[in-house]
Every structure is written in C-alpha cells, then in structure tokens.
Design a protein around this motif. Structure first.
Motif, short mmCIF file in Angstrom:
data_model
loop_
_atom_site.label_atom_id
_atom_site.label_comp_id
_atom_site.label_asym_id
_atom_site.label_seq_id
_atom_site.Cartn_x
_atom_site.Cartn_y
_atom_site.Cartn_z
N MET A 1 0.84 -1.17 0.00
CA MET A 1 0.00 0.00 0.00
C MET A 1 0.89 1.25 0.00
SD MET A 1 -3.12 -1.01 2.58
CE MET A 1 -2.22 -0.36 3.93
N PRO A 2 1.07 1.83 -1.17
CA PRO A 2 1.94 3.00 -1.24
C PRO A 2 1.28 4.24 -0.62
CG PRO A 2 0.94 2.61 -3.36
CD PRO A 2 0.55 1.45 -2.47
N LYS A 3 2.07 5.04 0.03
CA LYS A 3 1.59 6.32 0.58
C LYS A 3 1.71 7.42 -0.46
CE LYS A 3 0.98 5.23 4.99
NZ LYS A 3 -0.18 5.43 5.78
N ARG A 4 2.72 7.29 -1.34
CA ARG A 4 2.97 8.32 -2.34
C ARG A 4 3.60 7.69 -3.58
NH1 ARG A 4 4.09 14.00 -2.49
NH2 ARG A 4 5.66 14.47 -4.03
N ILE A 5 3.14 8.15 -4.75
CA ILE A 5 3.71 7.74 -6.03
C ILE A 5 4.05 9.00 -6.80
CG2 ILE A 5 3.27 6.58 -8.23
CD1 ILE A 5 1.38 4.73 -6.76
N SER A 6 5.25 9.06 -7.35
CA SER A 6 5.68 10.24 -8.10
C SER A 6 6.14 9.86 -9.49
CB SER A 6 6.85 10.93 -7.38
OG SER A 6 6.45 11.39 -6.12
N LYS A 7 5.93 10.77 -10.42
CA LYS A 7 6.43 10.62 -11.78
C LYS A 7 7.19 11.91 -12.09
CE LYS A 7 5.11 9.89 -16.55
NZ LYS A 7 4.00 9.75 -17.49
N GLY A 8 8.48 11.82 -12.11
CA GLY A 8 9.28 13.03 -12.29
C GLY A 8 9.15 13.92 -11.07
N SER B 1 -9.14 5.36 0.85
CA SER B 1 -10.26 6.26 1.15
C SER B 1 -10.08 7.64 0.55
CB SER B 1 -10.46 6.37 2.67
OG SER B 1 -9.29 6.90 3.28
N LYS B 2 -8.82 8.03 0.23
CA LYS B 2 -8.59 9.35 -0.33
C LYS B 2 -7.33 9.32 -1.20
CE LYS B 2 -7.55 14.07 1.19
NZ LYS B 2 -7.28 14.90 2.36
N GLN B 3 -7.40 10.06 -2.31
CA GLN B 3 -6.25 10.22 -3.19
C GLN B 3 -6.13 11.69 -3.54
OE1 GLN B 3 -6.42 8.09 -6.89
NE2 GLN B 3 -4.44 8.82 -7.56
N THR B 4 -4.94 12.24 -3.40
CA THR B 4 -4.69 13.62 -3.77
C THR B 4 -3.67 13.62 -4.90
OG1 THR B 4 -5.08 14.32 -1.50
CG2 THR B 4 -3.98 15.89 -2.93
N LYS B 5 -4.12 14.05 -6.10
CA LYS B 5 -3.25 14.08 -7.29
C LYS B 5 -2.77 15.51 -7.51
CE LYS B 5 -6.66 11.85 -9.40
NZ LYS B 5 -7.52 11.41 -10.47
N ALA C 1 7.11 16.76 -11.22
CA ALA C 1 5.89 17.55 -11.34
C ALA C 1 4.63 16.80 -10.94
CB ALA C 1 5.74 18.07 -12.76
N ASP C 2 4.55 15.50 -11.17
CA ASP C 2 3.32 14.74 -10.94
C ASP C 2 3.49 13.80 -9.76
OD1 ASP C 2 2.26 15.94 -13.22
OD2 ASP C 2 2.96 14.33 -14.52
N SER C 3 2.48 13.79 -8.88
CA SER C 3 2.52 12.87 -7.74
C SER C 3 1.11 12.60 -7.26
CB SER C 3 3.37 13.44 -6.60
OG SER C 3 2.73 14.57 -6.04
N SER C 4 0.96 11.50 -6.52
CA SER C 4 -0.30 11.13 -5.87
C SER C 4 0.00 10.69 -4.46
CB SER C 4 -0.99 9.99 -6.62
OG SER C 4 -1.52 10.44 -7.84
N GLN C 5 -0.82 11.16 -3.52
CA GLN C 5 -0.71 10.74 -2.13
C GLN C 5 -1.99 10.01 -1.76
OE1 GLN C 5 0.08 14.14 0.31
NE2 GLN C 5 2.15 14.38 -0.47
N PHE C 6 -1.86 8.93 -0.97
CA PHE C 6 -3.00 8.08 -0.65
C PHE C 6 -3.22 8.03 0.86
CE2 PHE C 6 -1.04 6.50 -4.53
CZ PHE C 6 -2.11 6.49 -5.39
#
Length: 102
Positions: free
Chosen positions: A1-8, A24-28, A10-15
């Motif tokens: 279960m990742p807490k954060r995924i980044s691409k470069g 329950s929540k994703q912030t892109k 500039a782009d990231s998602s936090q869970f």
C-alpha cells in the motif's frame, strides 16, 4: 500500500487508507505548464467524489457492471449522465436513456 507515487518532479499522488486497508482518499498533484493543479478523490464503496478547482463530480458504480452514473455541478445545474457497462442482450428489457441523460 503506497503512501505516495511520483512521476518526475511535477506529478505525484498521495494516498490515505481506511481501517480495513482500503483506499479512502487520493490527492493528485500535477503541474502542466508550471501551474499546479490538485484533484482530490474520496472513495466510499461504490461511490467516488472528485473535487477539482471547487467543482465536484460524483460517480456511482452500479452493481454487476451495469454502468456508472456521473453527477456534476456545472454553473449550478446538476446534469446526470448514465454510461452503460454491459451490453444488454435481446429481447430482455432495457432502460431508455436519450443521449445519456434522463
């Protein structure tokens, strides 16, 4: 279960996850053309709520893959769209939706 995924850079998602390890929540966060854009998605079973620049979009997934219902608030008007998931076999009854609106 990742807490954060980044691409470069500039782009990231936090869970955020619930007590049963469901998302329950994703912030892109993305930065097209240097302008930061943040979209927050809340997950609650068969429903998702996307909030982007103060505009809310609620998606309700129908059981058995029948389709998805999308509610958006655009200029204080609340259009509702239905998108089919499965093809309905003939001659079974099928609900009638004109241009995806009802």
């Amino acid at each position: 279960m990742p807490k954060r995924i980044s691409k470069g850079e500039a782009d990231s998602s936090q869970f955020t996850y619930g007590p049963e390890h469901q998302r329950s929540k994703q912030t892109k966060t993305s930065q097209p053309n240097g302008n930061p854009a943040v979209t927050t998605t809340y997950y609650a079973g068969a429903q998702e709520a996307d909030i982007n620049n103060g505009q809310a979009t609620v998606k309700t997934y129908w059981p058995y893959g029948l389709g998805v219902e999308i509610d958006q608030a655009v200029n204080r008007i609340r259009p509702r769209q239905f998108h089919e998931g499965l093809r309905w076999p003939l001659p079974s009854p099928k609900p009638v939706f004109k241009n995806g609106w009802y």
